[in-house]
Design an enzyme around this catalytic site. Structure first.
Site, short mmCIF file in Angstrom:
data_model
loop_
_atom_site.label_atom_id
_atom_site.label_comp_id
_atom_site.label_asym_id
_atom_site.label_seq_id
_atom_site.Cartn_x
_atom_site.Cartn_y
_atom_site.Cartn_z
N ARG A 1 0.65 -1.33 0.00
CA ARG A 1 0.14 0.03 0.59
C ARG A 1 0.70 1.25 -0.06
O ARG A 1 1.50 1.54 0.94
CB ARG A 1 -0.65 0.23 1.68
CG ARG A 1 -1.24 -1.20 1.28
CD ARG A 1 -2.75 -1.32 0.67
NE ARG A 1 -4.26 -2.46 0.52
CZ ARG A 1 -4.91 -2.83 1.34
NH1 ARG A 1 -4.91 -1.81 2.22
NH2 ARG A 1 -4.84 -4.08 1.01
N GLU B 1 0.62 4.23 0.68
CA GLU B 1 0.06 5.12 2.09
C GLU B 1 0.85 6.01 2.05
O GLU B 1 1.88 5.65 2.63
CB GLU B 1 -1.11 4.48 2.81
CG GLU B 1 -2.24 4.02 2.58
CD GLU B 1 -2.60 2.61 3.16
OE1 GLU B 1 -1.77 2.41 3.99
OE2 GLU B 1 -3.46 2.50 3.70
N ARG C 1 0.00 2.13 13.11
CA ARG C 1 -1.58 1.43 12.45
C ARG C 1 -0.70 1.11 11.27
O ARG C 1 -0.93 -0.15 10.63
CB ARG C 1 -1.96 1.93 12.56
CG ARG C 1 -2.84 1.21 13.91
CD ARG C 1 -4.96 1.49 14.40
NE ARG C 1 -4.83 2.32 15.77
CZ ARG C 1 -5.24 2.93 15.10
NH1 ARG C 1 -5.47 4.18 14.54
NH2 ARG C 1 -4.78 4.07 17.39
N HIS C 2 0.15 1.42 10.27
CA HIS C 2 0.25 1.41 8.85
C HIS C 2 1.68 1.12 8.89
O HIS C 2 2.42 1.82 8.63
CB HIS C 2 -0.10 2.69 8.07
CG HIS C 2 -1.48 2.80 7.60
ND1 HIS C 2 -2.34 4.20 9.46
CD2 HIS C 2 -2.45 2.26 7.36
CE1 HIS C 2 -3.38 3.53 9.23
NE2 HIS C 2 -4.22 2.81 8.50
N GLU D 1 -8.84 -1.54 13.92
CA GLU D 1 -9.70 -2.66 12.05
C GLU D 1 -8.60 -3.64 12.52
O GLU D 1 -7.21 -3.50 11.90
CB GLU D 1 -8.98 -1.82 11.06
CG GLU D 1 -10.26 -2.99 10.29
CD GLU D 1 -10.08 -2.34 8.23
OE1 GLU D 1 -10.19 -0.87 8.34
OE2 GLU D 1 -9.44 -2.51 7.66
N SER E 1 -11.18 -6.77 7.35
CA SER E 1 -12.22 -5.97 6.56
C SER E 1 -12.53 -7.17 5.44
O SER E 1 -11.52 -8.52 5.17
CB SER E 1 -11.83 -5.25 5.41
OG SER E 1 -12.08 -3.57 5.95
N ARG F 1 -1.91 -6.14 12.35
CA ARG F 1 -2.18 -5.94 13.44
C ARG F 1 -2.33 -6.95 14.37
O ARG F 1 -3.04 -6.57 15.39
CB ARG F 1 -3.35 -6.07 12.74
CG ARG F 1 -3.07 -4.22 11.35
CD ARG F 1 -3.58 -3.21 11.82
NE ARG F 1 -3.27 -1.86 11.02
CZ ARG F 1 -4.53 -1.73 10.05
NH1 ARG F 1 -5.68 -1.36 10.39
NH2 ARG F 1 -4.41 -0.78 9.79
#
Ligand code: 4AD
Ligand code: MG
Length: 428
Positions: free
Chosen positions: A210, A212, A218-219, A351, A354, A402
């Site tokens: 990712r 991001e 958290r990432h 989270e 998903s 996570r």
């Protein structure tokens, strides 16, 4: 002479001859004695050497963290507080460590995370750091066991791809000969294609990428995704599979509970199933009862999730997300197409997963692409698999780091990643 680990020594009889492989953590000397604190992957032992009877190599000054091999006898009645005591007959240096060390191994973790990550090979030698990855491995093993017991086939799909799966711009571009390609964000499209291929139930454990830009605790820009997809199933089936997979993973960790408690001071609690379920709308109502007005069309903010998470003691599902917040492949709720048959697994504000029932009707899927402003022709390799009897199906994607983070109560996801990739780090 048999090779033992430090952990195995406690069961031995006095004077058993042993061979050990490990590192010199520290050396202490007195006039008559030399004590070497010896460490292997399972713990600490003390080597006690009497100067007057020793005729091996010089041990006073072996640099810390040198790799050694030790032959000797086990002393049941040893008095060392360090751990089991060995009277060595021979010590061989397998590889000498340079000094000074860029990071001390015997001290408790107190350096900043960047220094630790720069010297990760030494950082990981610390018991309280190394054990995190033992736990991560156990978690994954427990989840794999659960998937295998439920008829899932493990698959491996390409990480170099031509299209986005999760939408948005979080893609890393790579040069692929004359073309531009991307690093895959998720095996989503491939696991769905495999469901149409008659495999019925598939899972994959692999890297997901990712791009991001934000740097948070958290990432990661590369994480390990555990992905499943099951045919002839809906979101409720997928949630049951998920809560039991998570439970199975934590059950596997709880076998080594005592060590985790000793090293990290953390109690591993095996969660009860089923996990509570709350709908997105119920969350919005709950927030407004707490004086927080949730903004329509937006994801929950970390603050909002913290408030929602306080209602639960551990894991919980948020279900029935608005269609605008879920990717094109998510099945709309048949009663109200503004919502979807989807869920997130949460632990407090985090989270973890998903998932959803997916669209299996090719016409509906085309329309979902268009509604999201995507060109269905870019996804023809995927759409093809839906035209010839694609079963109804559902699945999820779970971030392994996570999960490790919340099971151990770690504050930063980098702690649960051997070699993290973030906005600033691509080495080591
Ligand atoms: O929520 P995500 O983006 O969902 C998917 O990838 C779907 N294809 C899954 C599905 O089957 N519907 O990612 C799934 C999980 C997240 O819940 C999170 O645990 C983890 O992957 N994850 C990350 N972990 C660390 N760093 C990041 N940047 C992450 N992005 C997602
Ligand atoms: Mg998500």
């Amino acid at each position: 002479m048999r090779l033992f680990s430090v952990k195995e020594l406690s069961d031995l009889k006095e004077d058993t001859e042993v061979l050990l492989h490990g590192w010199v953590q520290e050396t202490r000397t007195t006039k008559n004695l030399i004590f070497v604190v010896f460490r292997d992957h399972t713990g600490l032992a003390q080597l006690t050497i009497r100067r007057d009877s020793w005729n091996g190599i010089e041990v006073d000054n072996i640099p810390r963290e040198s790799a050694i091999s030790v032959s000797g006898t086990f002393m049941v009645h040893g008095k060392s507080k360090t751990g089991p005591e060995i009277s060595p007959s021979k010590i061989t240096i397998l590889n000498i460590a340079g000094s000074p060390l860029p990071l001390a191994v015997s001290d408790p973790v107190n350096s900043d995370i960047e220094t630790r990550l720069n010297n990760r090979f030494l950082d990981l030698r610390k018991r309280e750091v190394g054990i995190i990855f033992r736990v991560e491995s156990d978690l994954l093993w427990g989840i794999r066991k659960h998937m295998s017991q439920n008829g899932f086939t493990e698959v491996h799909t390409p990480k170099i791809v031509g299209t986005s799966t999760e939408g948005g711009s979080d893609l890393f571009a790579v040069r692929y000969f004359e073309k531009e390609a991307f690093l895959n964000q998720s095996p989503q499209l491939y696991k769905e294609i495999l469901v149409s291929s008659g495999v019925n139930r598939v899972f994959e454990v692999g890297p997901a990428f990712r791009a991001e830009k934000h740097n948070t605790v958290r990432h990661l820009n590369e994480f390990t995704s555990i992905d499943i997809e099951m045919a002839f199933s809906d979101h409720n089936d997928a949630m049951v599979m998920l809560e039991n997979a998570v439970r199975s993973g934590i059950l596997e960790v709880s076998a080594g509970e005592r060590e985790v408690k000793e090293a990290l001071g953390v109690e591993v609690k095996v969660p009860e199933v089923p996990f509570p379920r709350i709908t997105f709308e119920e969350c919005v109502d709950y927030l407004s009862s707490k004086g927080m007005a949730h903004r329509d069309g937006e994801d929950f903010s970390p603050d909002e999730l913290r408030i929602i998470g306080e209602r639960f003691t551990g894991f919980y599902f948020i279900t029935r997300w608005p269609a605008s917040l879920r990717p094109f492949y998510t099945m709309p709720d048949p009663d109200d197409s503004n919502y979807t048959n989807s869920f997130d697994l949460q632990f407090r504000e985090n989270e973890i997963t998903s998932g959803a029932q997916r669209v299996h009707d090719p016409e509906m899927l085309r329309n979902r692409f268009l509604a999201k402003g995507l060109n269905p022709d870019d996804f023809s390799f995927y759409l093809e698999a839906f035209r010839y009897g694609m079963p109804p199906h559902a699945g999820w994607g779970l971030g392994l780091e996570r999960l490790t983070m919340i099971v151990l109560g770690l504050k930063n996801i980098r702690e649960a990643t051997v070699f993290p990739r973030d906005r600033n780090r691509i080495s080591p």
